[in-house]
Scaffold this motif. Structure first.
Motif, mmCIF file in Angstrom:
data_model
loop_
_atom_site.group_PDB
_atom_site.id
_atom_site.type_symbol
_atom_site.label_atom_id
_atom_site.label_comp_id
_atom_site.label_asym_id
_atom_site.label_seq_id
_atom_site.Cartn_x
_atom_site.Cartn_y
_atom_site.Cartn_z
ATOM 1 N N ALA A 1 65.821 71.347 61.222
ATOM 2 C CA ALA A 1 67.099 71.689 60.613
ATOM 3 C C ALA A 1 67.796 70.450 60.083
ATOM 4 O O ALA A 1 68.480 70.494 59.070
ATOM 5 N N GLN A 44 68.039 77.240 54.509
ATOM 6 C CA GLN A 44 66.620 77.191 54.850
ATOM 7 C C GLN A 44 65.709 77.149 53.612
ATOM 8 O O GLN A 44 64.485 77.120 53.740
ATOM 9 N N MET A 56 62.564 74.918 53.313
ATOM 10 C CA MET A 56 61.462 75.360 54.162
ATOM 11 C C MET A 56 60.662 76.479 53.502
ATOM 12 O O MET A 56 59.446 76.575 53.652
ATOM 13 N N GLU A 101 60.187 77.680 66.537
ATOM 14 C CA GLU A 101 61.160 77.704 65.451
ATOM 15 C C GLU A 101 62.438 76.977 65.871
ATOM 16 O O GLU A 101 62.972 77.209 66.966
ATOM 17 N N TYR A 146 57.077 80.298 57.468
ATOM 18 C CA TYR A 146 57.668 78.971 57.618
ATOM 19 C C TYR A 146 58.416 78.999 58.951
ATOM 20 O O TYR A 146 58.957 80.029 59.353
ATOM 21 N N SER A 149 61.028 78.927 60.811
ATOM 22 C CA SER A 149 62.472 79.041 60.908
ATOM 23 C C SER A 149 62.806 80.400 61.517
ATOM 24 O O SER A 149 62.158 81.407 61.210
ATOM 25 N N GLN A 150 63.842 80.424 62.359
ATOM 26 C CA GLN A 150 64.285 81.703 62.915
ATOM 27 C C GLN A 150 64.602 82.693 61.804
ATOM 28 O O GLN A 150 64.456 83.909 61.977
ATOM 29 N N GLN A 151 65.039 82.188 60.675
ATOM 30 C CA GLN A 151 65.373 83.042 59.548
ATOM 31 C C GLN A 151 64.225 83.980 59.203
ATOM 32 O O GLN A 151 64.408 85.185 59.038
ATOM 33 N N ASP A 211 72.079 82.079 57.869
ATOM 34 C CA ASP A 211 71.322 81.508 56.757
ATOM 35 C C ASP A 211 72.174 80.531 55.952
ATOM 36 O O ASP A 211 71.664 79.530 55.425
ATOM 37 N N TYR A 251 72.294 81.455 64.685
ATOM 38 C CA TYR A 251 71.120 82.278 64.959
ATOM 39 C C TYR A 251 71.107 82.761 66.409
ATOM 40 O O TYR A 251 70.644 83.873 66.702
#
Length: 536
Positions: free
Chosen positions: A12, A178, A181, A343, A437, A439-441, A473, A485
């Motif tokens: 991040a 994000q 990423m 993540e 990728y 990321s928690q997203q 996000d 998140y």
């Protein structure tokens, strides 16, 4: 056994730096030199891909990551660097300026330009093409105009604008910290295509032309080997092998035994071999922590699962630790959150007692909810090596909840997917997502946003949750994003729509010819940088 435990604590932070135009080098920075090509060839097991075009492929990731170069790269230590991009910058998180490295060419010798990206992304997004990876571009302004229910769709997204040969801008539907990423290696919809591709996509799929370290040496034919060779004019990180042959297998156990016999250099470990892989291969077993997580999906359309206490009881009745040891040989990790531990910012332990094995508390919760009427029939894709897992879960539920529970496979994957999409499943079911990728997203969107990538994997689509994900996000500061998140996960846990099961690892075995099998943040091997033993 060699185990890579990846953590993206720095990921991040890198994104925040990208917003202020900090350019990184890392794996993709050719200016810093890099590994020296050692020569040699490797043979890698794959599933026959059918589709090779980046905007269409769904299982040809390894091939794509050899033949194309992404704009950005996320290494196994979580560092985001630039590959084909010189920089990815934004002042507001909504409009991004992508500057390409100058002098790059496709394998046909034509230049890679900003127009190459814009044309490729428009082709992927164009609704009538119905390309499988179109949704990766859904947050670009104008995407909806290319995907209309009625009337003539547009052919170009208004959110893409070419500035000059090496610069273009991308306007998103809202701020997204994000985004850099998303441009990394496994999001293949963001790869470019040469002008020649647009003349005949079927022909292009037979012999793709990319911008990466390897070029296609043999045409694609169904269930036939396909070889790629190092591209001499590639300006990025030099590959350590000269040739990669992708060998299609219909049976992953056969691929595993072929590595044992020395006929193949790399293969994934089938579920049926995970408990013995360490004994079979020793240090030639690689287990990479991956951005994958499995759940036990629940049919929320069935009234019997409408009480949150029923859902919580099912989760607490599952002995994840024992299942991991007996079935996965200890290679997986029982889930303690709603997103994989790998993540960035995943709040490990947030699931608390709901993800812990407590059969007495589970039975008490179910009794409090009034019990369960009928049989719990667990449904999963047949022929995929999952029988032991779901039989074990069924046994847990039967023994600990005092209900009848059975594991029932589908005929094949297609039948399972059709039934899940139609919402006709009457019991718990297979549910997993491997993030493209780390990321928690990506994981939260896939599971909990309607149209986010994994339809009906968890049929729980709350507007409040979608709004919380959008707010997370939009955060650029890494600490603020992690907190946002976590708030999403806290809200979902209030309703506990489905029990998370395991943080996944991706395990591979290698022949004696391979000295080192490197990985990336998504858990796939980086075949372009395999190190061979001396004399191999």
């Amino acid at each position: 056994m060699r185990t890579t435990r990846t953590r993206l604590a720095a990921g991040a932070l890198v994104l925040a730096l990208a917003l202020t135009a900090c350019s990184g080098g890392g794996d993709g920075d050719s200016a810093d030199g890099g590994a020296t090509g050692g020569g040699g060839a490797i043979r890698v097991a794959v599933t026959d891909p059918v589709q090779l075009i980046p905007g269409r492929q769904t299982i040809a990731f390894d091939f794509n990551m050899a033949v194309w170069a992404p704009l950005t790269w996320i290494s196994d230590d979580g560092e985001l660097s630039y590959v084909a991009a010189e920089s990815v910058e934004s002042e507001d998180g909504t409009t991004w300026t992508i500057t390409l490295r100058d002098g790059w060419t496709f394998h046909d010798g034509t230049p890679v330009t900003a127009q190459s990206y814009v044309d490729a992304w428009n082709a992927v997004a164009y609704g009538p093409n119905a390309w499988e990876n179109s949704g990766q571009l859904a947050n670009i302004v104008g995407y909806a105009d290319l995907n209309v229910a009625e009337g003539e769709p547009a052919t170009e997204m208004s959110g893409l604008q070419v500035v000059d040969d090496t610069t273009f801008t991308v306007t998103l539907t809202g701020p997204d910290g994000q985004f850099p990423m998303q441009l990394s290696q496994a999001q293949t919809a963001f790869y470019p295509m040469p002008e020649s591709a647009f003349d005949d996509f079927d022909a292009y799929n037979t012999h793709p032309v990319g911008n990466g370290p390897f070029e296609v040496a043999t045409d694609y034919a169904e269930n036939e080997e396909m070889t790629v060779t190092a591209y001499e004019d590639y300006p990025g990180l030099e590959p350590t092998v000269d040739e990669i042959t992708f060998v299609p297998y219909t049976d992953d156990t056969t691929a595993y035994t072929d590595v044992q016999a020395g006929n193949l250099d790399v293969a994934g470990v089938p579920v049926a071999r995970q408990t013995q892989a360490a004994a079979d291969f020793g240090d030639r077993l690689y287990s990479f922590e991956a951005a994958g997580i499995s759940y036990l999906g629940l049919p929320l359309w069935d009234e019997r699962y409408s009480d949150v206490r029923v859902r919580q009881a099912i989760s607490m009745a599952i002995d994840r630790e024992t299942i991991d040891e007996v079935i996965y040989g200890g290679l997986f990790t029982p889930a303690t959150a709603l997103t994989p531990a790998v993540e960035a910012g995943t709040p490990e332990g947030i699931c608390g007692e709901l993800c812990e094995y407590d059969p007495e508390a589970a039975k008490a919760l179910l009794d409090e909810a009034g019990g369960f009427d009928g049989t719990i029939e667990i449904y999963y894709p047949g022929g995929a090596g999952m029988d032991e897992l779901y039989t074990a879960i069924a046994n847990n539920l039967r023994q600990n909840l005092g209900v009848e529970a059975v594991a029932s496979p589908s005929t094949d994957w297609a039948e399972f997917a059709d039934n899940r999409m139609a919402g006709t499943i009457s019991g718990p079911f297979f549910s997993r997502w491997g993030a493209l990728y780390p990321s928690q997203q990506n994981t939260l969107r896939a599971f909990y946003v309607d149209g986010g990538g994994c339809p009906n994997c968890i049929p729980y689509y709350e507007p409040e949750v979608a709004s919380l994900i959008a707010a997370a996000d939009a955060e650029v500061d890494p600490d603020a994003a992690a907190e946002a998140y976590a708030a999403v996960q806290e809200r979902i846990l209030e309703d506990f729509p489905a029990p998370p099961l395991f943080f996944e690892t991706y395990s591979f075995v290698v022949s004696e010819r391979v000295a080192e099998l490197p990985t990336s943040a998504v858990g796939n091997p980086t075949y372009t940088q395999v190190v061979l033993t001396e004399g191999a």
